[in-house]
Every structure is written in C-alpha cells, then in structure tokens.
Design a protein around this motif. Structure first.
Motif, PDB file in Angstrom:
ATOM      1  N   SER A   1      -8.455 -94.734 -16.887  1.00  0.00           N
ATOM      2  CA  SER A   1      -7.520 -95.833 -17.205  1.00  0.00           C
ATOM      3  C   SER A   1      -7.059 -96.573 -15.954  1.00  0.00           C
TER       4      SER A   1
ATOM      5  N   PRO B   1      -2.788 -94.877 -13.003  1.00  0.00           N
ATOM      6  CA  PRO B   1      -3.384 -93.570 -12.718  1.00  0.00           C
ATOM      7  C   PRO B   1      -2.588 -92.439 -13.368  1.00  0.00           C
ATOM      8  N   LEU B   2      -3.103 -91.208 -13.226  1.00  0.00           N
ATOM      9  CA  LEU B   2      -2.362 -90.045 -13.720  1.00  0.00           C
ATOM     10  C   LEU B   2      -1.597 -89.416 -12.563  1.00  0.00           C
ATOM     11  N   PHE B   3      -0.297 -89.405 -12.658  1.00  0.00           N
ATOM     12  CA  PHE B   3       0.530 -88.564 -11.795  1.00  0.00           C
ATOM     13  C   PHE B   3       1.696 -88.121 -12.665  1.00  0.00           C
TER      14      PHE B   3
ATOM     15  N   SER C   1       5.509 -86.618 -13.885  1.00  0.00           N
ATOM     16  CA  SER C   1       6.955 -86.696 -13.648  1.00  0.00           C
ATOM     17  C   SER C   1       7.413 -85.431 -12.949  1.00  0.00           C
TER      18      SER C   1
ATOM     19  N   ASP D   1       6.812 -90.612 -25.232  1.00  0.00           N
ATOM     20  CA  ASP D   1       6.318 -90.795 -23.855  1.00  0.00           C
ATOM     21  C   ASP D   1       5.059 -91.660 -23.959  1.00  0.00           C
TER      22      ASP D   1
ATOM     23  N   GLY E   1       1.929 -92.950 -22.557  1.00  0.00           N
ATOM     24  CA  GLY E   1       1.088 -92.491 -21.442  1.00  0.00           C
ATOM     25  C   GLY E   1       1.566 -91.101 -21.068  1.00  0.00           C
TER      26      GLY E   1
ATOM     27  N   GLU F   1      -1.580 -90.914 -25.446  1.00  0.00           N
ATOM     28  CA  GLU F   1      -2.358 -90.859 -24.212  1.00  0.00           C
ATOM     29  C   GLU F   1      -3.788 -91.280 -24.551  1.00  0.00           C
TER      30      GLU F   1
ATOM     31  N   ASN G   1      -3.861 -95.719 -27.876  1.00  0.00           N
ATOM     32  CA  ASN G   1      -3.537 -96.722 -26.870  1.00  0.00           C
ATOM     33  C   ASN G   1      -2.080 -97.155 -27.078  1.00  0.00           C
ATOM     34  N   LEU G   2      -1.292 -97.096 -26.015  1.00  0.00           N
ATOM     35  CA  LEU G   2       0.143 -97.392 -26.183  1.00  0.00           C
ATOM     36  C   LEU G   2       0.390 -98.784 -26.746  1.00  0.00           C
TER      37      LEU G   2
ATOM     38  N   TYR H   1       6.096 -93.871 -17.547  1.00  0.00           N
ATOM     39  CA  TYR H   1       5.865 -93.637 -16.110  1.00  0.00           C
ATOM     40  C   TYR H   1       4.451 -94.150 -15.875  1.00  0.00           C
TER      41      TYR H   1
END
Ligand SMILES: C[S@@+](CC[C@H](N)C(=O)[O-])C[C@H]1O[C@@H](n2cnc3c(N)ncnc32)[C@H](O)[C@@H]1O
Length: 255
Positions: free
Chosen positions: A102, A109-111, A113, A135, A137, A160, A186-187, A201
């Motif tokens: 994505s 990106p994925l990071f 919380s 949430d 994503g 997600e 998909n959000l 986030y």
C-alpha cells in the motif's frame, strides 16, 4: 537552470521510481566509462555506485536515500555472487508486497502505534458505556487487541488491505478471549457513520481526503483521532503529546 532543478522529479511522483531511474542512469554512465577506459567489472560497479550517490546528492530525493543509492549496485553484485535460488527473490518480493504494497498504491506504510499512543487513545474512550471504535488501516491489529482487552463495553473493529498484516490481525482476532474484528477492506469503502470513534495512523498523503470522508459520514458528537498526521488547515480540538520514540502527537477532533 541548476543541476538540482534539472534533477527534480517534476513528473515522477513515486520516489522509488525516481530512485530506480537514477540507478539506471548511473549504470548507463558507468558502462560507458568502462567501455572507454576498459574498466574491470569490480571498478564498473564501484563507479556505478559512486555515480548513483552523486546523482542522488544533487537531486531532490530525501537525504536518507543516499546510503541506499550508494549501496544498490554493490549489494546487487554481492547477491549475484551468492547465487541464491530465484525463488528466494520471488518470495522476498511477495512478502514485501504483502506487507508494504500500500506504500506504492496509497502512500501509507506499515508502522505500529506505540504503547503510549494506545494508552492515550484509551484515555479518550468511555469506560462505562457502549461504543464502537474503528481503526482505519489496522495493520496487524495490535492497537485493537490491546484496547479490546481493556474495555468491556467497547466494540473494536478495523479495516486493512495489506494481505499479510490483515491475516496476522485476523488470526489474532480469533484467539481465545479476543472480541475485536478486522476486515480485509479498503478504508475508502468503509461507512464511518456506524462508529463513535475513528482512529487513523496513516501518512500525510490521504489526510485531506480522509477528513472530507469524516465530515460527510461521521455523526455529531463522535471522535476522529489521528496519530501524528494533521489535517492541513483544520485545527484539532485537542492535541496530546505522546513523548514516545517517534515523538508523535495525537490529534483529536470532536465532530
Ligand atoms: C501506519 S499503519 C497503522 C497500523 C495500526 N493502525 C496501528 O496503529 O498500529 C497504516 C496501515 O494502513 C493500511 N492502509 C493504507 N491504506 C489503506 C486503505 N486504503 N485501506 C485499508 N488499509 C489501508 C496500511 O496497509 C497499513 O497497514
């Protein structure tokens, strides 16, 4: 016209494509020099690396790309020397796409919380009445799992669309005791009007579009929380400094 202006990516939006074009230009020049001066393969690779570094230095790529650009051709040559089976590369590419695909498509990106962010979000949630939390994503569902354990009355959901984090999150949601739900979705297709609290986030890229969606869909009195990323031009009702490793801030809007 300055070298920097010449090397600015006016028409190429994705930095990764821009970086790749620079690598190809550096390789082309290095091969030309190798032909003219009969350089060995080793010297050609070092020349390509140095040229890629110089081009990156003079271009508008963010500075942290510099070591990557310098290391690219030597790393490729080393991997070639190791003669790994092609399936290793295919597997690596598929795993990276499954986790970080994505970034290319949505600029997100994925990071994860931090614990402090999770604790600060928990401080904003009602302790004694029902509420629905989303949430957008959700990654691998870490934040949802933690909040789910703390709140008896909350219904925690996430969407997600990166396959690997989703599968991990989904498995977590099926473990004993877990009540939260995570959907492969998909959000932009998710209806926000069903939630009392929406947490995001993401990255700076989707914030304006997301704010537009929040305003159209979220109910009066509900909360929109963004970790780290502001909505340009929209002052939040509350900001909470997290003092975590990435020194992030939670921005809170009451709709
Ligand atoms: C920074 S991570 C946050 C993970 C999690 N919410 C947390 O706070 O730990 C952002 C996630 O959003 C996902 N994402 C990005 N665009 C998306 C979209 N359009 N629909 C669903 N998920 C998306 C990414 O795949 C990534 O896993």
């Amino acid at each position: 016209m300055t070298t920097r202006a010449l090397l600015s990516r006016q028409y190429i939006k994705a930095p990764v494509v821009w970086a790749m074009l620079q690598q190809l230009a550096a390789l082309g020049l290095a091969v030309l020099l190798a032909y003219l001066f009969s350089l060995s393969i080793g010297l050609t690779i070092i020349t390509a690396a140095l040229l890629a570094g110089m081009i990156a230095w003079h271009s508008d790529l963010p500075r942290w790309w510099l070591p990557l650009q310098l290391a690219f051709w030597p790393a490729l040559a080393y991997l070639h020397y190791l003669a790994l089976p092609p399936l290793v590369y295919l597997g690596g590419l598929l795993i990276l796409l499954a986790v970080y695909g994505s970034v290319v498509f949505a600029g997100v990106p994925l990071f994860l919380s931090s614990d402090r962010a999770t604790a600060a979000v928990a401080g904003l949630l009602p302790a004694h009445r029902d509420f629905r939390f989303l949430d957008v994503g959700a990654g691998a569902g870490g934040l949802l799992a933690q909040l789910d354990r703390q709140f008896r009355f909350g219904l925690f959901e996430g969407v997600e669309r990166a396959p690997l984090p989703f599968v991990i999150g989904w498995i977590r949601s099926k473990l004993r005791g877990a009540q939260f739900r995570i959907r492969f979705e998909n959000l932009w297709q998710t209806d926000l009007s069903r939630y009392d609290v929406v947490y995001a986030y993401l990255s700076p890229a989707p914030m304006l579009r997301l704010w537009d969606k929040v305003q159209r869909e979220m109910r009066p009195g509900s909360l929109f929380i963004s970790n780290t990323f502001v909505v340009p031009g929209e002052a939040p009702d509350q900001s909470i400094e997290l003092h975590d490793l990435s020194r992030s801030t939670l921005y809170v809007w009451r709709i």
